[in-house]
Design an enzyme around this catalytic site. Structure first.
Site, PDB file in Angstrom:
ATOM      1  N   HIS A  71     -20.113  26.530 -46.498  1.00  0.00           N
ATOM      2  CA  HIS A  71     -19.573  25.863 -47.650  1.00  0.00           C
ATOM      3  C   HIS A  71     -19.850  24.454 -47.770  1.00  0.00           C
ATOM      4  O   HIS A  71     -20.141  23.681 -48.656  1.00  0.00           O
ATOM      5  CB  HIS A  71     -18.018  26.266 -47.497  1.00  0.00           C
ATOM      6  CG  HIS A  71     -17.233  25.473 -48.565  1.00  0.00           C
ATOM      7  ND1 HIS A  71     -16.495  26.057 -49.660  1.00  0.00           N
ATOM      8  CD2 HIS A  71     -16.874  24.206 -48.665  1.00  0.00           C
ATOM      9  CE1 HIS A  71     -16.059  25.267 -50.293  1.00  0.00           C
ATOM     10  NE2 HIS A  71     -16.124  24.117 -49.847  1.00  0.00           N
ATOM     11  N   GLU A  72     -19.665  23.712 -46.463  1.00  0.00           N
ATOM     12  CA  GLU A  72     -19.832  22.502 -46.236  1.00  0.00           C
ATOM     13  C   GLU A  72     -21.308  21.963 -46.793  1.00  0.00           C
ATOM     14  O   GLU A  72     -21.507  20.951 -47.486  1.00  0.00           O
ATOM     15  CB  GLU A  72     -19.326  21.864 -45.028  1.00  0.00           C
ATOM     16  CG  GLU A  72     -17.931  21.773 -44.639  1.00  0.00           C
ATOM     17  CD  GLU A  72     -17.085  21.573 -45.855  1.00  0.00           C
ATOM     18  OE1 GLU A  72     -17.145  20.405 -46.655  1.00  0.00           O
ATOM     19  OE2 GLU A  72     -16.021  21.904 -46.176  1.00  0.00           O
ATOM     20  N   HIS A 105     -22.321  21.857 -50.379  1.00  0.00           N
ATOM     21  CA  HIS A 105     -21.967  20.549 -51.026  1.00  0.00           C
ATOM     22  C   HIS A 105     -23.365  19.592 -51.139  1.00  0.00           C
ATOM     23  O   HIS A 105     -23.602  19.155 -51.990  1.00  0.00           O
ATOM     24  CB  HIS A 105     -20.783  19.912 -50.515  1.00  0.00           C
ATOM     25  CG  HIS A 105     -19.479  20.358 -50.637  1.00  0.00           C
ATOM     26  ND1 HIS A 105     -18.983  20.578 -52.146  1.00  0.00           N
ATOM     27  CD2 HIS A 105     -18.652  20.884 -50.045  1.00  0.00           C
ATOM     28  CE1 HIS A 105     -17.936  21.171 -51.996  1.00  0.00           C
ATOM     29  NE2 HIS A 105     -17.538  21.373 -50.810  1.00  0.00           N
TER      30      HIS A 105
END
EC number: 3.4.24.-
Length: 632
Positions: free
Chosen positions: A429-430, A433
């Protein structure tokens, strides 16, 4: 430094409380600075492929023009009386589409939220385009003539005071840089790097405002604060760049310790394609015997500070990173295992995304770009067990050529505490980004997910990739998945609903975004829609068990990897700060470019199911439309 985006996994968890993560969010930033009142308003327009084909049929092409020249002609013909500059980040993607970005100017000064992106097809014609150019009255006089605006030091003081930033500017001096009206501040303390300021216009409420864009990196927030050039305690808008060998690890596809046991993996870069030509432990000039290489530098950071170069990393001259972990250990006791796991997960994701088109030219994170374009010297700095926070994670994304920075925290919601590095979904998820902020609007502009709905999609893309990667071979479209359940020790995970194709289990539709004011909630809606997209394509094309996709005529042959590729390609097409409708159209257009539109109906079936039907027109209010295209 230039513009960047800090993105986190969830709203803050109260210490000692296991039941209050993102499911009970307010607009408050998990890092304590609420930027929601300062977000830019949505202004982007997007011309999808069908409309573009009809619109530009009379556009004058020249066989002698390259794709940049063709794109430039389109902008000039669309806005013949406006001035703009070409951003130096154009490239041709792996799908054959050329991407060119432009920034509008007034009196030679950038209008920072006025962008035009043009996508050129293989045939040399305009494929799609988007823009947010300012079309109102321009300033009649050049502000640099009279210079009747505040100096940048006053703007720095204004940003610090208004936003209550932990920066001390008492001895600040503005030192001019090579770029016009750009300054670096010396004599401050509290920031991880020297603050900077640049004179720019912004468009707001139908007018242009001259501002100082003050950049401050304070760790968990990396802010661009647009301070009024005269009333320096007025902050118009804010962008946050931060939006979370042999290895014994949880193998790719295992989301967390509940799904399996650590296993030995040898030379994984041999199975992940051409994304790491120097292996994971070299950069073409140096070879490392620690968890560092061309793509990633992974280390602990117990102090939570900005220093990373000399922080602790596991070391093995034999490149044998084999360490123990069991669920009864405290995170500090298995930090070698955690750092190794973080290094493995981020490198594998880097290589997978490389195969989809997140390459050097597209702005990926690498020290050495090996002569393949783009800006190098920007591998991702990944901190395990970062002491600057708990119960969360974040990723800072500056423009291409500057290091991305991931901060992974421990979670105090279980005894013993749990380490987010061991939940692959959080790490993915990170890192996602970094993907979305480099691709949307081009690698030189990290401001293109700063509006509320666009920022929500940034969160949703992270959940989408995390969920797609953890699918198992025996899963079906009836299989549901949560987010952050293991790390948070929270049944049902940290989102309002699990990701499910069942409307009773997860009833979200686009209309639900209407009542939301926080990016993680909006992101859950977007990821919910993409979960339906994912399963529609898997039902059509199956699901490979291999880490890396097999390509046929440039397209992944299985549905899971095809979905991830189309979502990524869509990011490269859509305008700066897109909305859901424009993102939907961009994914449809990405399929048109990649497969000649073979999956249009499968895609639209998912979008229309969740309220983004073919006849949806974006307006002031979000009202569902469930229509399917007539040719489906």
């Amino acid at each position: 430094m230039h513009g960047l985006l800090l993105a986190g996994l969830a709203a803050a968890l109260p210490l000692g409380v296991a039941g209050l993560p993102a499911r009970q969010q307010s607009g408050l930033s998990p890092r304590g600075i609420d930027i929601n009142p300062y977000r830019f308003a949505s202004m982007a327009k997007y011309s999808e492929h069908k409309a573009t084909s009809q619109m530009v049929h009379s556009f004058s092409y020249s066989k002698d023009d390259d794709y940049v020249a063709t794109a430039t002609k389109l902008v000039k013909s669309t806005f013949p009386n406006m001035t703009f500059r070409t951003v130096k980040d154009h490239y041709i993607g792996t799908n054959g589409i050329g991407h060119v970005h432009f920034k509008q100017t007034a009196h030679g000064i950038d209008i920072d939220n006025a962008d035009f992106n043009v996508n050129i097809g293989r045939d040399g014609k305009v494929f799609t385009f988007g823009n947010s150019f300012y079309e109102g009255e321009m300033p009649k006089t050049n502000p640099l003539t009279k210079r009747d605006f505040a100096d940048p030091v006053k703007a720095l003081h204004g940003a610090i005071k208004t936003l209550k930033l932990p920066v001390k500017p008492q001895s600040a001096k503005a030192m001019p840089m090579k770029e016009a009206e750009t300054f670096m501040f010396e004599g401050t303390s509290g920031a991880l790097s020297e603050p900077m300021a640049k004179l720019v216009y912004i468009q707001k409420d139908g007018k242009l405002h001259l501002t100082w864009r003050v950049e401050t990196d304070v760790g968990d927030n990396w802010l661009l604060s647009y301070v009024d050039s005269k009333e320096t305690e007025t902050v118009h808008n804010v962008v946050d760049y931060v939006a979370s060998a042999d290895y014994k690890v949880f193998a790719w596809g295992l989301n967390d310790p509940t799904e399996g046991q650590p296993t030995m993996i040898k030379d994984p870069w041999n199975t992940t394609g051409s994304g790491s030509p120097f292996t994971w432990h070299g950069d073409g000039e140096m070879d490392y015997t620690v968890t560092r290489g061309n793509n990633i530098a992974a280390q602990d950071n117990p102090s939570g500070g900005g220093q990373w170069e000399n922080n602790y990393r596991p070391e093995s001259p034999e490149l044998s990173f084999v360490y123990e972990y069991n669920e009864q250990m405290e995170p500090e006791q298995y930090k070698d295992f955690a750092i190794t796991q973080l290094f493995y997960t981020t490198n594998t994701f880097h290589d997978l995304l490389y195969s989809f088109g997140f390459t050097e030219e597209a702005g990926n994170f690498q020290m050495n770009n090996n002569g393949k374009g783009g800006e190098g010297n920007d591998f991702a700095i990944c901190n395990a067990q970062d002491g600057s926070g708990t119960n969360n994670a974040n990723f800072a994304t500056p423009p291409d050529g500057q290091n991305g920075r991931m901060r992974m925290y421990t979670w105090t919601t279980a005894q013993p505490s749990r380490d987010g590095d061991l939940e692959a979904g959080i790490v993915i998820h990170e890192y996602a980004h970094g993907l979305s902020n480099r691709l949307c609007g081009g690698p030189a502009n990290s401001n293109c997910l700063s509006e509320l709905e666009a920022g929500g999609m940034g969160e949703g893309w992270g959940d989408f990739y995390a969920t797609a990667i953890r699918l198992k071979q025996d899963d079906t479209r009836e299989t549901d998945y949560t987010m952050g359940e293991w790390a948070a020790n929270m049944e049902g995970g940290i989102r309002e609903y699990p990701y499910s194709t069942n409307m009773q289990t997860n009833p979200y539709t686009y209309a639900d975004v209407e009542g939301m004011s926080e990016v993680h909630g909006i992101g859950t809606v977007w990821a919910t829609i993409l979960y339906d997209v994912l399963w529609n394509l898997i039902d059509e094309h199956g699901m490979s068990k291999n880490i890396m996709p097999k390509f046929v005529n440039g397209a992944p042959s299985d549905g899971r990897n095809l979905a991830m590729k189309l979502v990524l390609d869509g990011m490269t097409l859509m305008p700066c700060n897109p909305n859901f409708v424009q993102a939907r159209d961009a994914i449809i257009d990405a399929d048109q470019a990649l497969t000649n539109g073979q999956n249009k109906c499968a895609l639209m079936k998912a979008f229309s199911k969740r309220g983004l039907g073919s006849n949806y027109k974006h307006g002031k209010n979000r009202v569902n439309n469930f229509d399917m295209p007539a040719d489906c």
